[in-house]
Enzyme design. Structure first.
Site, short mmCIF file in Angstrom:
data_model
loop_
_atom_site.label_atom_id
_atom_site.label_comp_id
_atom_site.label_asym_id
_atom_site.label_seq_id
_atom_site.Cartn_x
_atom_site.Cartn_y
_atom_site.Cartn_z
N GLN A 17 -3.34 0.14 3.98
CA GLN A 17 -2.97 1.55 4.09
C GLN A 17 -2.53 2.22 2.80
O GLN A 17 -2.97 3.34 2.51
CB GLN A 17 -1.86 1.73 5.14
CG GLN A 17 -1.51 3.19 5.38
CD GLN A 17 -0.43 3.39 6.42
OE1 GLN A 17 0.13 4.47 6.54
NE2 GLN A 17 -0.13 2.38 7.23
N SER A 18 -1.65 1.61 2.01
CA SER A 18 -1.07 2.32 0.87
C SER A 18 -2.14 2.75 -0.13
O SER A 18 -2.17 3.90 -0.58
CB SER A 18 -0.01 1.46 0.18
OG SER A 18 -0.58 0.26 -0.34
N LEU A 71 -18.66 -7.05 -2.33
CA LEU A 71 -18.72 -7.81 -3.58
C LEU A 71 -17.69 -8.93 -3.55
O LEU A 71 -16.51 -8.70 -3.29
CB LEU A 71 -18.44 -6.89 -4.77
CG LEU A 71 -18.64 -7.51 -6.16
CD1 LEU A 71 -20.10 -7.88 -6.38
CD2 LEU A 71 -18.16 -6.54 -7.25
N THR A 73 -15.82 -10.89 -5.85
CA THR A 73 -15.45 -10.83 -7.27
C THR A 73 -15.08 -12.19 -7.84
O THR A 73 -14.89 -12.32 -9.05
CB THR A 73 -14.28 -9.86 -7.46
OG1 THR A 73 -13.17 -10.29 -6.66
CG2 THR A 73 -14.66 -8.44 -7.06
N LYS A 74 -14.97 -13.21 -6.97
CA LYS A 74 -14.61 -14.54 -7.45
C LYS A 74 -15.82 -15.32 -7.95
O LYS A 74 -15.67 -16.38 -8.55
CB LYS A 74 -13.91 -15.32 -6.33
CG LYS A 74 -12.59 -14.69 -5.89
CD LYS A 74 -11.97 -15.45 -4.74
CE LYS A 74 -10.66 -14.78 -4.29
NZ LYS A 74 -10.05 -15.48 -3.14
N ASN A 95 -4.34 -2.61 -4.72
CA ASN A 95 -3.03 -2.92 -4.14
C ASN A 95 -2.97 -4.37 -3.66
O ASN A 95 -2.41 -4.67 -2.62
CB ASN A 95 -2.68 -1.95 -3.01
CG ASN A 95 -3.63 -2.04 -1.80
OD1 ASN A 95 -4.77 -2.46 -1.93
ND2 ASN A 95 -3.14 -1.63 -0.63
N ARG A 103 -5.86 -12.76 -12.13
CA ARG A 103 -6.46 -14.07 -11.87
C ARG A 103 -7.96 -13.97 -11.67
O ARG A 103 -8.68 -14.97 -11.83
CB ARG A 103 -5.80 -14.72 -10.66
CG ARG A 103 -4.36 -15.16 -10.90
CD ARG A 103 -3.82 -16.02 -9.79
NE ARG A 103 -3.63 -15.28 -8.54
CZ ARG A 103 -2.53 -14.60 -8.23
NH1 ARG A 103 -1.52 -14.56 -9.09
NH2 ARG A 103 -2.44 -13.96 -7.08
N ALA A 136 5.21 -7.24 0.83
CA ALA A 136 5.61 -5.86 1.13
C ALA A 136 4.83 -5.33 2.33
O ALA A 136 3.60 -5.38 2.35
CB ALA A 136 5.38 -4.97 -0.08
N TYR A 137 5.56 -4.83 3.29
CA TYR A 137 4.99 -4.13 4.43
C TYR A 137 5.73 -2.81 4.59
O TYR A 137 6.80 -2.60 4.00
CB TYR A 137 5.12 -4.98 5.71
CG TYR A 137 4.14 -6.13 5.78
CD1 TYR A 137 2.95 -6.01 6.47
CD2 TYR A 137 4.42 -7.33 5.13
CE1 TYR A 137 2.05 -7.07 6.53
CE2 TYR A 137 3.53 -8.40 5.19
CZ TYR A 137 2.35 -8.25 5.89
OH TYR A 137 1.46 -9.31 5.93
N GLU A 138 5.16 -1.93 5.40
CA GLU A 138 5.75 -0.61 5.61
C GLU A 138 7.26 -0.67 5.86
O GLU A 138 8.05 -0.05 5.15
CB GLU A 138 5.04 0.08 6.79
CG GLU A 138 5.71 1.32 7.31
CD GLU A 138 5.71 2.46 6.32
OE1 GLU A 138 6.76 3.11 6.16
OE2 GLU A 138 4.66 2.72 5.70
N ASP A 167 3.93 3.14 3.14
CA ASP A 167 2.51 2.98 2.82
C ASP A 167 1.89 4.30 2.36
O ASP A 167 1.61 4.48 1.18
CB ASP A 167 1.76 2.42 4.03
CG ASP A 167 1.87 0.91 4.14
OD1 ASP A 167 1.82 0.24 3.10
OD2 ASP A 167 1.99 0.41 5.26
N GLY A 242 22.20 18.35 5.70
CA GLY A 242 22.14 19.38 4.67
C GLY A 242 23.29 20.35 4.78
O GLY A 242 24.29 20.09 5.46
N GLY A 243 23.14 21.50 4.16
CA GLY A 243 24.21 22.48 4.15
C GLY A 243 24.40 23.18 5.47
O GLY A 243 25.47 23.74 5.74
#
Length: 409
Positions: A17-18, A71, A73-74, A95, A103, A136-138, A167, A242-243
Site C-alpha cells: 500500500q504505501s 521481472l 530481478t534476482k 518500499n 542486495r 513495519a505495518y500500518e 501507509d 483545538g481552540g
C-alpha cells in the site's frame, strides 16, 4: 490537454500500500508509471479477494493508471533488464525491506552510475537507528508515531484510526518529496535520494499532540474533557483538541453512525441555546462565555445531545448549518460510496476492469485545472510485457518466450 507529469517515467518497484499509493498519485498526475512485479505478482493481487482468481480490490484500488511488467530481478538477465529500465526512467520508487535493493546489486551509487538524473525514492518503516529493521505495518507505524496513544477514550485502550495514515499517509509524503526532487533537478540536472519513513510521516500528522505534550508542562489542557492529567497527553475521545470544543453527538434513530460532529464557537452559543429550547443559557453567566462553559464541556454536549437525539442527523445538520454552526454528519462507508456529491467531484468513481467488471474506487484528490484525470483500471499481471520489452526496450520477439520459460519474466 497535457498532464502535469507528462513525459515523466516512473519505475514502480513497490508493493502492498504505501508505495503503490504514491505511484498511483504520480500516474494520476500524468506520469508513465511502469509497475515492475515478480512473476508471481504483487502480493495484494491475491489478498482479501472477493472474487476467485481475479485481482483483489485491495490491488485494483491502489494501482490505477499504471502499466505492469513482470521481472525476476534476482536473475542475471533480469538485472540487465532492470538496468535498462533504470536508464530510461526519471523516478524509481521502492518500499522493500531495508537493504533489499542493495542486495540486488543496485546500490544508490550504482543507480547514479546508470542514470545520474534519476530520483530514487525509498519508503521504509523507520529511519536510521534502533528501529531500522523492525517490520513495519500500518498500525505499527500508528503505534510508534504517536497516533494510537492519543486515540480513543480516557478509560479505554489505545486505538488505531481507520484512516491509513501509516501507509497511504506516507505515500502522500513520498509524492511531495519526489515532486520536490524533480523540480530541483530542473536547476541542477541531477537526481537525488528521497527517503520517507512511515513512523516519521505518522508523527508529522500527529504534531498537534506534541504541541499539547509541551503545553502540559504549564498545566492541564483546559479544552480537553479529561478530569485528570499526568505527564502525557491523554486520550480524549472525540474532543476536537483545538481552540474550539467539539464532540460527536447522537441522533435519531440511534444507529452506529447516527451522529453529528458539532463545534461550539463563541458566536454559535446563542443560536445553539435557542435550538435547544433553552434561550436563557445565552445570557446565563454560568454558560454565556467560553470560559464559563470550559469546565463543563461534558454537560454542554449532553444538553446538545438531548436535542439531537430526537432528530435524524440530516435534520440536525440542516438546523445547525442555518446558523453557520460548524458541524458534519458521521458518514458511513455505505453513505460515502453512494454520495452523489462525491461522485460529481470524481472522488468516488466507477471503473471497468477486464476481469471483475465494474467497481467503485477513490479518484484523484488533487484537482489541477490543466491536468485532468481519467481513472483507468489497474493492469493485469504482466499485461505490458510485450509493449515495454519489445516496443520500448528493443528485445527480440524470439527472446520473450525464452525469458518466460527461464523464469526471468
Amino acid at each position: 490537454m497535457t498532464k502535469a507529469l507528462e513525459g515523466v517515467r516512473v519505475l514502480d518497484m513497490t508493493h502492498v500500500q504505501s508505495g503503490p499509493s504514491a505511484t498511483q498519485i504520480l500516474a494520476w498526475l500524468g506520469a508513465d508509471v511502469v509497475k515492475v512485479e515478480a512473476p508471481t505478482g504483487d502480493i495484494t493481487r491475491k489478498q482479501l479477494r472477493d472474487l476467485p482468481d481475479v485481482d483483489s480490490l485491495y490491488f485494483t484500488m491502489l494501482n490505477s493508471n499504471k502499466r505492469s511488467v513482470t521481472l525476476n530481478t534476482k536473475t542475471e538477465r533480469g538485472g540487465e533488464i532492470l538496468t535498462e529500465l533504470i536508464r530510461r526512467s526519471d523516478v524509481m520508487v521502492e518500499n522493500f525491506a531495508p537493504g533489499a535493493v542493495d542486495r540486488m546489486g543496485f546500490t544508490w551509487d550504482r543507480i547514479q552510475e546508470i542514470n545520474p538524473r534519476i530520483v530514487y525514492a525509498s519508503i521504509k518503516g523507520f529511519g536510521e537507528g534502533p528501529y531500522t529493521n523492525f517490520k513495519a505495518y500500518e498500525v505499527v507505524a500508528q503505534a510508534m508515531g504517536g497516533s494510537m496513544s492519543t486515540t480513543g477514550f480516557e478509560d479505554g485502550p489505545p486505538l488505531a484510526t481507520g484512516a491509513q495514515i501509516g501507509d497511504s499517509g506516507t505515500g502522500m509524503h513520498a509524492v511531495a518529496g519526489i515532486l520536490a526532487a524533480l523540480f530541483q533537478r530542473t536547476h541542477t540536472g541531477r537526481g537525488q535520494r528521497v527517503n520517507v519513513a512511515m513512523q516519521h510521516a505518522v508523527l508529522n500528522l500527529c504534531r498537534v499532540k506534541l504541541r499539547d505534550q509541551q503545553r502540559l508542562a504549564r498545566g492541564p489542557l483546559a479544552e480537553f474533557p479529561n478530569e485528570d492529567f499526568g505527564d502525557e497527553v491523554p486520550r480524549s475521545g472525540n474532543a476536537s483538541g483545538g481552540g474550539q470544543p467539539g464532540w460527536a453527538v447522537k441522533c435519531a434513530p440511534g444507529g452506529p453512525n447516527d451522529y453529528v460532529y458539532v463545534i461550539v464557537q463563541p458566536v454559535g452559543w446563542k443560536p445553539i441555546a435557542e435550538l435547544l429550547g433553552r434561550p436563557e443559557l445565552a445570557d446565563d453567566p454560568e454558560w454565556a462565555t467560553p470560559e464559563a462553559r470550559l469546565p463543563k464541556l461534558g454537560k454542554m454536549f449532553q444538553l446538545i445531545e438531548e436535542w439531537t437525539s430526537t432528530l435524524p442527523k440530516w435534520q440536525v445538520l440542516e438546523a445547525l448549518n442555518a446558523h453557520n454552526i460548524p458541524c458534519g454528519p458521521v458518514l458511513s462507508t455505505k453513505e460515502i460510496i453512494e454520495d452523489a456529491s462525491l461522485a460529481a467531484n470524481e472522488i468516488i468513481v466507477e471503473v471497468e476492469h477486464p476481469e471483475r467488471g465494474s467497481y467503485m474506487t477513490v479518484g484523484n484528490p488533487l484537482k489541477l485545472s490543466d491536468s485532468p484525470v481519467d481513472v483507468t483500471s489497474s493492469p493485469l499481471l504482466g499485461e505490458h510485457n510485450e509493449e515495454i520489452y519489445l516496443g520500448e526496450l528493443g528485445l527480440s520477439q524470439e527472446e520473450l518466450p525464452l525469458l518466460k520459460a527461464q523464469g526471468v519474466i
